[in-house]
Design an enzyme around this catalytic site. Structure first.
Site, PDB file in Angstrom:
ATOM      1  N   GLY A  70       0.822  -1.214   0.000  1.00 46.22           N
ATOM      2  CA  GLY A  70       0.000   0.000   0.000  1.00 46.22           C
ATOM      3  C   GLY A  70       0.851   1.258   0.000  1.00 46.22           C
ATOM      4  O   GLY A  70       0.429   2.316   0.481  1.00 46.22           O
ATOM      5  N   THR A  71       2.037   1.142  -0.569  1.00 45.09           N
ATOM      6  CA  THR A  71       2.997   2.253  -0.603  1.00 45.09           C
ATOM      7  C   THR A  71       2.388   3.512  -1.239  1.00 45.09           C
ATOM      8  O   THR A  71       2.513   4.620  -0.697  1.00 45.09           O
ATOM      9  CB  THR A  71       4.231   1.833  -1.444  1.00 45.09           C
ATOM     10  OG1 THR A  71       4.574   0.490  -1.126  1.00 45.09           O
ATOM     11  CG2 THR A  71       5.395   2.768  -1.220  1.00 45.09           C
ATOM     12  N   THR A  72       1.763   3.329  -2.393  1.00 44.65           N
ATOM     13  CA  THR A  72       1.218   4.461  -3.139  1.00 44.65           C
ATOM     14  C   THR A  72       0.178   5.195  -2.295  1.00 44.65           C
ATOM     15  O   THR A  72       0.129   6.432  -2.252  1.00 44.65           O
ATOM     16  CB  THR A  72       0.555   3.944  -4.442  1.00 44.65           C
ATOM     17  OG1 THR A  72       1.414   2.967  -5.038  1.00 44.65           O
ATOM     18  CG2 THR A  72       0.280   5.062  -5.419  1.00 44.65           C
ATOM     19  N   HIS A 136      11.834   1.015   0.637  1.00 44.28           N
ATOM     20  CA  HIS A 136      11.460  -0.392   0.853  1.00 44.28           C
ATOM     21  C   HIS A 136      12.536  -1.060   1.714  1.00 44.28           C
ATOM     22  O   HIS A 136      12.411  -2.233   2.053  1.00 44.28           O
ATOM     23  CB  HIS A 136      11.373  -1.144  -0.479  1.00 44.28           C
ATOM     24  CG  HIS A 136      10.156  -0.833  -1.313  1.00 44.28           C
ATOM     25  ND1 HIS A 136       8.905  -0.634  -0.774  1.00 44.28           N
ATOM     26  CD2 HIS A 136       9.993  -0.724  -2.663  1.00 44.28           C
ATOM     27  CE1 HIS A 136       8.038  -0.411  -1.753  1.00 44.28           C
ATOM     28  NE2 HIS A 136       8.672  -0.452  -2.900  1.00 44.28           N
ATOM     29  N   ARG A 160       0.989  -5.271   5.388  1.00 48.15           N
ATOM     30  CA  ARG A 160      -0.258  -5.813   4.844  1.00 48.15           C
ATOM     31  C   ARG A 160      -0.217  -7.326   4.929  1.00 48.15           C
ATOM     32  O   ARG A 160       0.877  -7.918   4.886  1.00 48.15           O
ATOM     33  CB  ARG A 160      -0.355  -5.380   3.376  1.00 48.15           C
ATOM     34  CG  ARG A 160      -1.641  -5.749   2.695  1.00 48.15           C
ATOM     35  CD  ARG A 160      -1.642  -5.308   1.240  1.00 48.15           C
ATOM     36  NE  ARG A 160      -2.970  -5.467   0.661  1.00 48.15           N
ATOM     37  CZ  ARG A 160      -3.257  -5.293  -0.619  1.00 48.15           C
ATOM     38  NH1 ARG A 160      -2.304  -4.950  -1.469  1.00 48.15           N
ATOM     39  NH2 ARG A 160      -4.484  -5.453  -1.054  1.00 48.15           N
ATOM     40  N   TYR A 227      -2.335  -1.940   6.554  1.00 43.52           N
ATOM     41  CA  TYR A 227      -3.221  -1.625   5.424  1.00 43.52           C
ATOM     42  C   TYR A 227      -4.677  -1.863   5.837  1.00 43.52           C
ATOM     43  O   TYR A 227      -5.563  -1.071   5.529  1.00 43.52           O
ATOM     44  CB  TYR A 227      -2.837  -2.540   4.258  1.00 43.52           C
ATOM     45  CG  TYR A 227      -3.574  -2.315   2.960  1.00 43.52           C
ATOM     46  CD1 TYR A 227      -3.077  -1.442   1.998  1.00 43.52           C
ATOM     47  CD2 TYR A 227      -4.758  -2.999   2.677  1.00 43.52           C
ATOM     48  CE1 TYR A 227      -3.741  -1.250   0.789  1.00 43.52           C
ATOM     49  CE2 TYR A 227      -5.427  -2.816   1.482  1.00 43.52           C
ATOM     50  CZ  TYR A 227      -4.919  -1.933   0.544  1.00 43.52           C
ATOM     51  OH  TYR A 227      -5.583  -1.754  -0.647  1.00 43.52           O
ATOM     52  N   ARG A 296      -5.292  -1.247  -8.433  1.00 44.91           N
ATOM     53  CA  ARG A 296      -6.019  -2.415  -8.915  1.00 44.91           C
ATOM     54  C   ARG A 296      -7.348  -2.504  -8.194  1.00 44.91           C
ATOM     55  O   ARG A 296      -8.293  -1.831  -8.545  1.00 44.91           O
ATOM     56  CB  ARG A 296      -5.163  -3.684  -8.754  1.00 44.91           C
ATOM     57  CG  ARG A 296      -5.675  -4.891  -9.536  1.00 44.91           C
ATOM     58  CD  ARG A 296      -4.784  -6.101  -9.335  1.00 44.91           C
ATOM     59  NE  ARG A 296      -4.773  -6.563  -7.952  1.00 44.91           N
ATOM     60  CZ  ARG A 296      -5.593  -7.477  -7.443  1.00 44.91           C
ATOM     61  NH1 ARG A 296      -6.495  -8.050  -8.215  1.00 44.91           N
ATOM     62  NH2 ARG A 296      -5.528  -7.840  -6.161  1.00 44.91           N
ATOM     63  N   LYS A 297      -7.410  -3.275  -7.088  1.00 41.82           N
ATOM     64  CA  LYS A 297      -8.676  -3.482  -6.387  1.00 41.82           C
ATOM     65  C   LYS A 297      -8.658  -2.856  -4.993  1.00 41.82           C
ATOM     66  O   LYS A 297      -9.629  -2.281  -4.535  1.00 41.82           O
ATOM     67  CB  LYS A 297      -8.900  -4.983  -6.214  1.00 41.82           C
ATOM     68  CG  LYS A 297      -9.792  -5.640  -7.227  1.00 41.82           C
ATOM     69  CD  LYS A 297      -9.850  -7.112  -6.865  1.00 41.82           C
ATOM     70  CE  LYS A 297     -11.173  -7.729  -7.206  1.00 41.82           C
ATOM     71  NZ  LYS A 297     -11.145  -9.172  -6.875  1.00 41.82           N
ATOM     72  N   GLY A 298      -7.543  -3.089  -4.304  1.00 44.72           N
ATOM     73  CA  GLY A 298      -7.429  -2.565  -2.950  1.00 44.72           C
ATOM     74  C   GLY A 298      -8.362  -3.240  -1.963  1.00 44.72           C
ATOM     75  O   GLY A 298      -8.869  -2.598  -1.049  1.00 44.72           O
TER      76      GLY A 298
HETATM   77  P1  A3P Z   1      -4.185  -4.735  -4.936  1.00 47.72           P
HETATM   78  O1  A3P Z   1      -3.313  -5.250  -6.055  1.00 47.72           O
HETATM   79  O2  A3P Z   1      -4.513  -5.771  -3.909  1.00 47.72           O
HETATM   80  O3  A3P Z   1      -5.406  -4.061  -5.433  1.00 47.72           O
HETATM   81  P2  A3P Z   1       1.943  -0.548  -3.605  1.00 47.72           P
HETATM   82  O4  A3P Z   1       1.451   0.856  -3.685  1.00 47.72           O
HETATM   83  O5  A3P Z   1       2.751  -0.839  -2.372  1.00 47.72           O
HETATM   84  O6  A3P Z   1       2.587  -0.984  -4.865  1.00 47.72           O
HETATM   85  O7  A3P Z   1       0.645  -1.458  -3.388  1.00 47.72           O
HETATM   86  C1  A3P Z   1      -0.310  -1.616  -4.401  1.00 47.72           C
HETATM   87  C2  A3P Z   1      -1.579  -2.119  -3.755  1.00 47.72           C
HETATM   88  O8  A3P Z   1      -2.217  -1.009  -3.084  1.00 47.72           O
HETATM   89  C3  A3P Z   1      -2.571  -2.609  -4.811  1.00 47.72           C
HETATM   90  O9  A3P Z   1      -3.335  -3.614  -4.151  1.00 47.72           O
HETATM   91  C4  A3P Z   1      -3.378  -1.349  -5.072  1.00 47.72           C
HETATM   92  O10 A3P Z   1      -4.621  -1.589  -5.678  1.00 47.72           O
HETATM   93  C5  A3P Z   1      -3.499  -0.800  -3.654  1.00 47.72           C
HETATM   94  N1  A3P Z   1      -3.809   0.641  -3.643  1.00 47.72           N
HETATM   95  C6  A3P Z   1      -3.283   1.609  -4.428  1.00 47.72           C
HETATM   96  N2  A3P Z   1      -3.847   2.792  -4.154  1.00 47.72           N
HETATM   97  C7  A3P Z   1      -4.751   2.589  -3.188  1.00 47.72           C
HETATM   98  C8  A3P Z   1      -5.672   3.434  -2.496  1.00 47.72           C
HETATM   99  N3  A3P Z   1      -5.767   4.725  -2.778  1.00 47.72           N
HETATM  100  N4  A3P Z   1      -6.461   2.880  -1.553  1.00 47.72           N
HETATM  101  C9  A3P Z   1      -6.378   1.563  -1.271  1.00 47.72           C
HETATM  102  N5  A3P Z   1      -5.537   0.692  -1.887  1.00 47.72           N
HETATM  103  C10 A3P Z   1      -4.725   1.204  -2.838  1.00 47.72           C
END
Ligand code: A3P
Length: 330
Positions: A70-72, A136, A160, A227, A296-298
């Site tokens: 959930g880095t982003t 990371h 997570r 997360y 993606r889905k979150g």
């Molecule tokens: P999923 O693939 O399970 O949907 P990172 O940012 O560390 O690369 O992680 C990506 C994961 O965080 C993905 O999970 C993505 O969909 C989810 N994600 C990205 N933005 C998000 C947001 N605003 N709220 C919740 N989940 C989010």
């Protein structure tokens, strides 16, 4: 650090990398083991050069995650919280509606990876306080100026459920691999990698346990978030984050619904619709890909759609067994 010392640290670790234990992942970057952790090969030198040369300021905020935790999302939330006096979260011209969270809150390893093109020192010096940067890196590979007991800067760790991170990583690899989704093996291979400890920046249990221990030892400087907590209580968790970062929401802000506005600004749907997140590109080194791969889905528990109960149990058992020693409660 001077530009010379940064460049020579990068060169030193680039020269070291080929001699380190190697794991050739199917569909992802080759990994190299250093100090007990497996680094994507192209991020080893920038991560360790940052460890050796980055000088933290007392006001710095370091966001730490494993890939796909959930880095982003954390980048967006921390940026919105710390910059809210300059940019109200309901401002239609908010920076998060014009740029990727990865551009607003860079990875420290990316700043070092790009050093030869854009010198890291001046780039970091030019960032306004509080500088919000992401890593990371495991806690044991943070720059000493961040991790020593007397350091004043704050570290926020987001973890997570590894099962959901595995599923997320598998989808992500299928999206970013230049050879196409078919070149990435079945999800069982990613499960195996996680169980075997060769997960990027893993083993996951050691990564979590190091930050967990640090958060227990120095709770005022290291915050441990999940997360799942963010999903279940966005405004409450954002409130705790703001307090930890030294900029708690005032009663007046709470009454105006500012925490909820931050959560709405950083929601998946809102961020996904931003042009920079839909069509912008990310990456240097291993591959360049579309920013949409970060959204993606979150969901919590999406692993049930993709893993067999046996895979899930195996992963749970390995992680639980490894974490037991650390006193970490999953
Ligand atoms: P999923 O693939 O399970 O949907 P990172 O940012 O560390 O690369 O992680 C990506 C994961 O965080 C993905 O999970 C993505 O969909 C989810 N994600 C990205 N933005 C998000 C947001 N605003 N709220 C919740 N989940 C989010």
């Amino acid at each position: 650090a001077s530009e010379d010392s940064t460049a020579s640290a990068i060169a030193k670790y680039e020269a070291l990398a080929p001699s380190l234990p190697c794991f050739d992942s199917n569909g992802g970057a080759t990994r190299r083991k250093h100090g007990g952790f497996w680094y994507p090969e192209h991020l080893l030198a920038p991560t360790l050069a940052a460890r050796d040369t980055f000088a933290a300021r007392p006001t710095d905020v370091i966001l730490a995650t494993m890939p796909k935790a959930g880095t982003t999302w954390l980048k967006a939330l921390a940026f919105a919280v710390t910059r809210r006096r300059l940019h109200a979260p309901d401002d239609p011209r908010h920076p998060l509606l014009g740029a990727s969270p990865h551009d607003l809150v860079p990875f420290l390893h990316t700043v070092y990876e790009e050093h030869r093109a854009v010198p890291a020192g001046p780039r970091l010096d030019a960032m306004p306080a509080p500088r919000v940067l992401a890593v990371h890196a495991p806690f044991s590979a943070l720059p000493a100026s961040v991790s020593v007991p007397g350091s004043k800067c704050r570290v926020v760790y987001l973890c997570r459920d590894p099962k959901d991170a595995v599923v997320s990583f598998w989808h992500y690899l299928r999206k970013i691999n230049p050879a196409g989704p078919g070149s990435v093996g079945p999800i069982s291979q990613v499960v195996d990698q996680c169980c075997d400890g060769v997960w990027p920046f893993g083993p996951v249990w050691d990564h979590m346990a190091e930050y967990w221990r640090a958060s227990v030892e120095r709770p005022e400087k290291v915050m441990f978030l999940r997360y799942e907590d963010l999903k279940q209580d966005g405004a409450g968790t954002v409130g705790r984050l703001a307090a930890f970062l030294g900029c708690p929401f005032t009663d007046e802000e709470a009454a105006r619904g500012v925490p909820e506005a931050v959560v709405a600004l950083c929601s998946m749907d809102r961020l996904r619709s931003v042009h920079a997140n839909r069509d912008g590109v990310h990456g240097v080194g291993f591959t360049v890909f579309n920013n949409s791969a970060f959204f993606r889905k979150g969901d919590i528990g999406d692993w049930k759609e993709h893993m067999t109960p046996e895979m899930a149990r195996r992963l749970d058992d390995v992680v639980e067994e490894e974490l037991r020693e650390s006193g970490y409660l999953l």
